[in-house]
Motif scaffolding. Structure first.
Motif, PDB file in Angstrom:
ATOM      1  N   SER B   4      10.203   7.327 -37.421  1.00  9.54           N
ATOM      2  CA  SER B   4       9.622   6.027 -37.087  1.00  9.54           C
ATOM      3  C   SER B   4      10.551   5.281 -36.142  1.00  9.54           C
ATOM      4  N   ARG B   5       9.929   4.434 -35.320  1.00  9.87           N
ATOM      5  CA  ARG B   5      10.708   3.703 -34.331  1.00  9.87           C
ATOM      6  C   ARG B   5      10.985   2.300 -34.863  1.00  9.87           C
ATOM      7  N   ILE B   6      12.254   1.949 -34.909  1.00  6.08           N
ATOM      8  CA  ILE B   6      12.628   0.639 -35.453  1.00  6.08           C
ATOM      9  C   ILE B   6      13.282  -0.204 -34.366  1.00  6.08           C
ATOM     10  N   LEU B   7      12.820  -1.445 -34.247  1.00  9.03           N
ATOM     11  CA  LEU B   7      13.432  -2.375 -33.289  1.00  9.03           C
ATOM     12  C   LEU B   7      14.350  -3.331 -34.058  1.00  9.03           C
ATOM     13  N   VAL B   8      15.631  -3.361 -33.671  1.00 10.86           N
ATOM     14  CA  VAL B   8      16.581  -4.274 -34.304  1.00 10.86           C
ATOM     15  C   VAL B   8      16.820  -5.449 -33.351  1.00 10.86           C
ATOM     16  N   VAL B   9      16.440  -6.655 -33.822  1.00 13.53           N
ATOM     17  CA  VAL B   9      16.623  -7.847 -32.976  1.00 13.53           C
ATOM     18  C   VAL B   9      17.723  -8.703 -33.584  1.00 13.53           C
ATOM     19  N   ASP B  10      18.902  -8.672 -32.978  1.00 11.74           N
ATOM     20  CA  ASP B  10      20.030  -9.483 -33.470  1.00 11.74           C
ATOM     21  C   ASP B  10      20.977  -9.710 -32.313  1.00 11.74           C
ATOM     22  N   ASP B  11      21.459 -10.960 -32.179  1.00 10.76           N
ATOM     23  CA  ASP B  11      22.342 -11.244 -31.053  1.00 10.76           C
ATOM     24  C   ASP B  11      23.809 -10.994 -31.390  1.00 10.76           C
ATOM     25  N   GLU B  12      24.097 -10.655 -32.666  1.00  9.18           N
ATOM     26  CA  GLU B  12      25.485 -10.388 -33.026  1.00  9.18           C
ATOM     27  C   GLU B  12      25.800  -8.934 -32.730  1.00  9.18           C
ATOM     28  N   PRO B  13      26.722  -8.664 -31.777  1.00 10.11           N
ATOM     29  CA  PRO B  13      27.024  -7.263 -31.462  1.00 10.11           C
ATOM     30  C   PRO B  13      27.548  -6.497 -32.680  1.00 10.11           C
ATOM     31  N   GLN B  14      28.256  -7.214 -33.589  1.00 12.72           N
ATOM     32  CA  GLN B  14      28.820  -6.504 -34.751  1.00 12.72           C
ATOM     33  C   GLN B  14      27.718  -5.916 -35.635  1.00 12.72           C
ATOM     34  N   ILE B  15      26.587  -6.655 -35.750  1.00 16.96           N
ATOM     35  CA  ILE B  15      25.490  -6.180 -36.605  1.00 16.96           C
ATOM     36  C   ILE B  15      24.834  -4.956 -35.961  1.00 16.96           C
ATOM     37  N   GLN B  16      24.585  -5.068 -34.662  1.00 17.96           N
ATOM     38  CA  GLN B  16      23.996  -3.927 -33.942  1.00 17.96           C
ATOM     39  C   GLN B  16      24.905  -2.697 -34.065  1.00 17.96           C
ATOM     40  N   ARG B  17      26.206  -2.988 -34.021  1.00 17.39           N
ATOM     41  CA  ARG B  17      27.191  -1.912 -33.961  1.00 17.39           C
ATOM     42  C   ARG B  17      27.102  -0.988 -35.166  1.00 17.39           C
ATOM     43  N   PHE B  18      26.806  -1.506 -36.367  1.00 19.65           N
ATOM     44  CA  PHE B  18      26.696  -0.595 -37.514  1.00 19.65           C
ATOM     45  C   PHE B  18      25.243  -0.225 -37.816  1.00 19.65           C
ATOM     46  N   LEU B  19      24.297  -1.148 -37.476  1.00 15.87           N
ATOM     47  CA  LEU B  19      22.897  -0.853 -37.813  1.00 15.87           C
ATOM     48  C   LEU B  19      22.376   0.352 -37.020  1.00 15.87           C
ATOM     49  N   LYS B  20      22.728   0.388 -35.763  1.00 17.90           N
ATOM     50  CA  LYS B  20      22.185   1.451 -34.926  1.00 17.90           C
ATOM     51  C   LYS B  20      22.611   2.842 -35.414  1.00 17.90           C
ATOM     52  N   LEU B  50       8.429  -0.754 -36.912  1.00 11.05           N
ATOM     53  CA  LEU B  50       8.980  -1.803 -37.778  1.00 11.05           C
ATOM     54  C   LEU B  50       9.973  -2.631 -36.965  1.00 11.05           C
ATOM     55  N   VAL B  51      10.060  -3.922 -37.312  1.00 15.94           N
ATOM     56  CA  VAL B  51      11.002  -4.804 -36.611  1.00 15.94           C
ATOM     57  C   VAL B  51      11.966  -5.407 -37.627  1.00 15.94           C
ATOM     58  N   ILE B  52      13.257  -5.284 -37.344  1.00 16.65           N
ATOM     59  CA  ILE B  52      14.267  -5.996 -38.138  1.00 16.65           C
ATOM     60  C   ILE B  52      14.694  -7.182 -37.287  1.00 16.65           C
ATOM     61  N   LEU B  53      14.509  -8.413 -37.833  1.00 23.12           N
ATOM     62  CA  LEU B  53      14.640  -9.604 -36.989  1.00 23.12           C
ATOM     63  C   LEU B  53      15.622 -10.601 -37.594  1.00 23.12           C
ATOM     64  N   ASP B  54      16.670 -10.917 -36.822  1.00 22.94           N
ATOM     65  CA  ASP B  54      17.566 -12.005 -37.235  1.00 22.94           C
ATOM     66  C   ASP B  54      16.905 -13.322 -36.833  1.00 22.94           C
ATOM     67  N   LEU B  55      16.967 -14.332 -37.729  1.00 16.76           N
ATOM     68  CA  LEU B  55      16.243 -15.583 -37.443  1.00 16.76           C
ATOM     69  C   LEU B  55      16.939 -16.442 -36.391  1.00 16.76           C
ATOM     70  N   GLY B  56      18.275 -16.303 -36.252  1.00 22.58           N
ATOM     71  CA  GLY B  56      18.968 -17.123 -35.257  1.00 22.58           C
ATOM     72  C   GLY B  56      19.169 -16.354 -33.973  1.00 22.58           C
ATOM     73  N   LEU B  57      18.392 -16.697 -32.953  1.00 20.86           N
ATOM     74  CA  LEU B  57      18.518 -16.010 -31.666  1.00 20.86           C
ATOM     75  C   LEU B  57      18.903 -17.029 -30.601  1.00 20.86           C
ATOM     76  N   PRO B  58      19.618 -16.586 -29.570  1.00 22.48           N
ATOM     77  CA  PRO B  58      20.101 -17.573 -28.591  1.00 22.48           C
ATOM     78  C   PRO B  58      18.993 -18.272 -27.818  1.00 22.48           C
ATOM     79  N   ASP B  59      17.907 -17.577 -27.504  1.00 18.57           N
ATOM     80  CA  ASP B  59      16.914 -18.195 -26.624  1.00 18.57           C
ATOM     81  C   ASP B  59      15.721 -18.771 -27.355  1.00 18.57           C
TER      82      ASP B  59
END
Lengths: 562, 229
Positions: B4-20, B50-59
């Motif tokens: 399955s294809r999962i989209l991770v939406v988070d502006d914190e590079p540290q979170i992306q760094r382990f989630l991916k 599926l989308v994993i979404l952080d609620l605080g985004l810069p834009d």
């Protein structure tokens, strides 16, 4: 003026009543307000110390009863003398017409009573001096009796009419004065900004209009009724007066002087009522002691207090709403701070937890570089958490005064190098150009603290200006001090924010998206530099409409000054 | 499920760094976005499962992303949030997010939530199945029969609707408002006490020990979750 009040206060009514109260109230300890206690110690202002002599010019204020007696006496005396001089030239009946003039004059000057007195005196004088037999009160001719009684009748009617006319004119003048005073009061009130101004206007205007000492009491924050303004300023209250004022507030009835409730108080108190509540208590004491509070003049008091009630109510609501706004703002700041701290701590924690659990549960499915990267991210985020904790710890040390400051000659190049090295452990690509002016005197301060300050400044420059832009560090002597500047090539800071950035927890931007930080770095920098006896300031733009420059100024070490 | 294809939406590079790497190691295909705009573009063009979404985004506010996505897609959304943001979570769920997970979280918990959400999205068990069985409790939606260890349980119509709603979303949190609106109607969307009473009655009938519920779990200040898996 109530007899009772006069008697009970006979011991204190010296030439300076307020002085008397200072002495008396000083011995009373049951007052519930410290604020009022302190007011008691204040010396009475010289201007209003003795109201009777201060504001009552005797020449202009002849008592009305005096006028009512003297005017008929003088008028009748004058007519009698004049009539006697011309009695041989004119008919007797015409002399009675002259007496009518005396009655009218008395009526206009002294009112009904005066007219009656003048008519009676005229009757007697006319009879005694002019009607045969003269020099007696007997009358020989019967028709003279009729004429005399007709004269008295005409005199009474004329006098009454004249007196009524005079009273109406006076009433109209009074009405006009009241209306003008009320209008003036209303205009002053609407020009008064804030509760204190409204209260001062209220006591000042009513006091001058009624010729009375006035005061207004309002509930303070603790709900204690306390004196908020008085005319003349600086009046104080005896204990009975305080009880009376409180009774006026609680029972919503007039109390104190000239009333049935606590008449021994030296002021009369009236509740100032708005639609729903007692907004304040008004207190007054006439400057002329025998002037009753219920006298004609006080008819204007009620509409004035109604005006005041509206203004005070409005000012109190405005104040309450301003306070609510302040407290909302401080709550908003608190919650912004909490959410910022929570975010800054939770992000590295989430990263550490996520990386550690991923490694443990999925590590065997990952290749070596991936595992290595996850381990490294754990190290880095632990380092970030450590810096946050250190920042909070530093801030606490500054605020608690537990900072031990060394004051030694500083080796600036070495300190700058150590701070740059620390930044490079976070960001190896950090670009910085360092230069020192020749013959730089040694600065005095604490090497460890200064290194932390520099690190905070460089780390900020890295985060907010982007690490691809070189940061310049430059030191030189300036005005007998050593100045050390850190200049970045970032977007710069708006002029309005240049001081605020040193505030604790102040952070530019908002939300998750901004660079990680506790908002403490600059606040700590200022705390440390100030503790070392130096200053720190920010300038923006630094050059060519870009960048921010932070300048630290430190004293020159002793024996090094050039 | 895997693949399955999962989209991770988070502006914190540290979170992306382990989630991916963690998701890749769990056989998912991973897309990443650091902004709401990028997330919308990827959802529209790459149709993630599926989308994993952080609620605080810069834009933009993450919640507006949920609202926009729900206008054209039913892709499951799992929200990443902090523990102190109850109202944010409730709003996100009411806007159509499927679940939330609090930071910091262990990877196993996230993977479990992802699997539950993906099952629902593909209409598998726990979706709109007619019968449901969990730890001795059996709900037969076709026959409208509920039994525990083969002993029939009598439920009022409201209790039955509530249970059906919960079991059909087993493993997933449902907000108070969602339950109240679907069972009592929009007018009672804020009458949480109705729900508390009904849940207490339901627990008394279906739980082995109503004081320590194992089937209907509380999500304090947010809603209820029927124990899944």
């Amino acid at each position: 003026m109530s007899d009772c009040a006069a008697v009970s206060h006979s011991n204190t009514r010296g030439p300076d009543p307020s002085q008397g109260h200072v002495h008396r109230a000083g011995t009373v300890t049951s007052w519930d307000s410290m604020a009022q206690e302190s007011k008691l110690d204040r010396p009475p202002p010289s201007g209003g110390a003795n109201p009777r002599t201060a504001t009552t010019p005797a020449a202009l204020n002849v008592p009305p009863w005096f006028v009512a007696i003297v005017v008929p006496l003088l008028a009748v005396g004058a007519i009698t003398a004049a009539g006697y001089a011309v009695s041989d030239l004119i008919a007797l009946k015409n002399i009675s017409m002259l007496y009518l003039a005396a009655v009218v004059v008395s009526a206009l000057a002294g009112g009904r009573v005066s007219a009656l007195l003048a008519a009676s005196l005229s009757f007697l004088a006319y009879n005694f001096f002019f009607i045969e037999p003269r020099w007696t009160f007997t009358i020989a001719q019967p028709d003279e009796v009729v004429a005399l009684f007709m004269f008295v009748g005409v005199a009474l009617v004329t006098g009454t009419l004249a007196a009524r006319r005079s009273e109406q004119a006076e009433a109209a003048r009074e009405q006009a004065r009241s209306t003008t005073a009320l209008f003036e009061f209303s205009r002053k009130l609407s020009a008064s900004l804030g509760l204190d101004a409204v209260l001062t206007t209220t006591v000042g205007h009513i006091g001058q209009s009624l010729g009375a000492q006035t005061m207004v009491l309002v509930d303070d924050e603790a709900g204690t009724l306390s004196l908020a303004a008085s005319e003349p300023p600086g009046l104080s209250l005896a204990p009975e007066a305080v009880f009376a004022a409180r009774a006026a507030r609680d029972k919503r009835v007039p109390t104190g002087l000239s009333t049935a409730i606590i008449p021994e108080a030296d002021y009369a108190f009236l509740p100032i009522l708005s639609a729903q509540r007692v907004v304040a208590v008004f207190g007054m004491r006439p400057l002329v002691p025998d002037q009753s509070l219920r006298s004609q003049k006080n008819g204007i008091l009620v509409p004035m207090l109604e005006q005041a009630a509206i203004a005070i109510d409005r000012a109190q609501w405005a104040r309450a709403s301003a306070r609510a706004a302040v407290s909302r703002e401080s709550e908003r700041l608190q919650s912004a701070l909490l959410s910022s701290l929570s975010h800054d701590f939770r992000t590295p924690l989430a990263s550490i937890t996520g990386a550690a659990t991923s490694l443990r549960q999925l590590g065997d499915k990952m290749d070596a570089p991936t595992r290595d990267d996850l381990l490294q991210s754990i190290e880095e985020d632990a380092g970030q958490l450590n810096r946050f904790v250190a920042n909070l710890f530093d801030m606490t040390r500054i605020e608690s005064g537990a900072l031990k400051i060394r004051r030694e000659a500083l080796d600036l190049p070495e300190i700058v190098e150590r701070a740059v090295t620390r930044v490079r452990t976070i960001d190896p690509g950090f670009a910085v150009s360092i230069s020192f002016a020749p013959n730089l005197p040694a600065a005095r301060g604490d090497a460890v603290l200064l290194e932390q300050v520099l690190f905070n400044l460089l780390d900020n420059a890295r985060k907010y200006a982007g690490s691809d832009q070189p940061v310049a560090v430059f030191a030189r002597a300036e005005d007998g001090e050593v100045s050390l500047s850190v200049t970045d090539q970032g977007k710069g800071i708006a002029a309005g924010d240049l001081e605020r950035i040193f505030d604790k927890f102040y952070r530019r931007g908002s939300g998750d998206g901004r660079a990680a930080g506790t908002g403490l770095g600059l606040s700590i920098a200022r705390g440390f530099v100030t503790a070392m006896g130096g200053t720190i300031s920010a300038e923006s733009p630094a050059a060519r409409k870009r960048g921010t420059r932070f300048v630290i100024r430190l004293p020159v070490a002793r024996g090094e000054a050039s | 499920m895997s693949g399955s294809r999962i989209l991770v939406v988070d502006d914190e590079p540290q979170i992306q760094r382990f989630l991916k790497p963690a998701l890749v190691a769990s056989d998912f295909e991973v897309l990443t976005a650091a902004t709401a705009r990028e997330a919308m573009r990827l959802i529209a063009t790459r149709s993630p499962d599926l989308v994993i979404l952080d609620l605080g985004l810069p834009d933009s506010d993450g919640k507006s992303v949920i609202a926009e996505v729900r206008a054209f897609s039913r892709v499951p959304i799992i929200v990443l949030s902090a523990r102190d943001q109850e109202s944010e979570k409730v709003e996100a769920l009411d806007l159509g997010a499927d679940d939330y997970i609090e930071k910091p979280f262990g990877i196993a918990e996230l993977l479990a939530r992802i699997r539950t959400a993906l099952r629902r999205g593909t209409g598998g068990p726990g979706g709109v199945a007619d019968t449901f069985e969990f730890s001795g409790l059996r709900v037969d939606a076709a026959a409208r029969v509920v039994s525990r260890d083969n002993v029939p349980i009598h439920l009022t119509p409201k209790e039955y609707e509530l249970l059906l709603q919960l079991v059909r979303n087993a493993g997933r949190v449902i907000t108070h408002r969602q339950l109240l609106t679907s069972i009592w109607g929009v007018a009672h969307a804020d009458d949480v006490q109705y729900l508390r009473v009904a849940i207490a009655q339901l627990r008394a009938k279906i739980e082995a020990d109503p004081a320590h519920p194992r089937l209907i779990l509380n999500e304090p200040a947010i809603g209820y979750r029927f124990a899944g898996e």
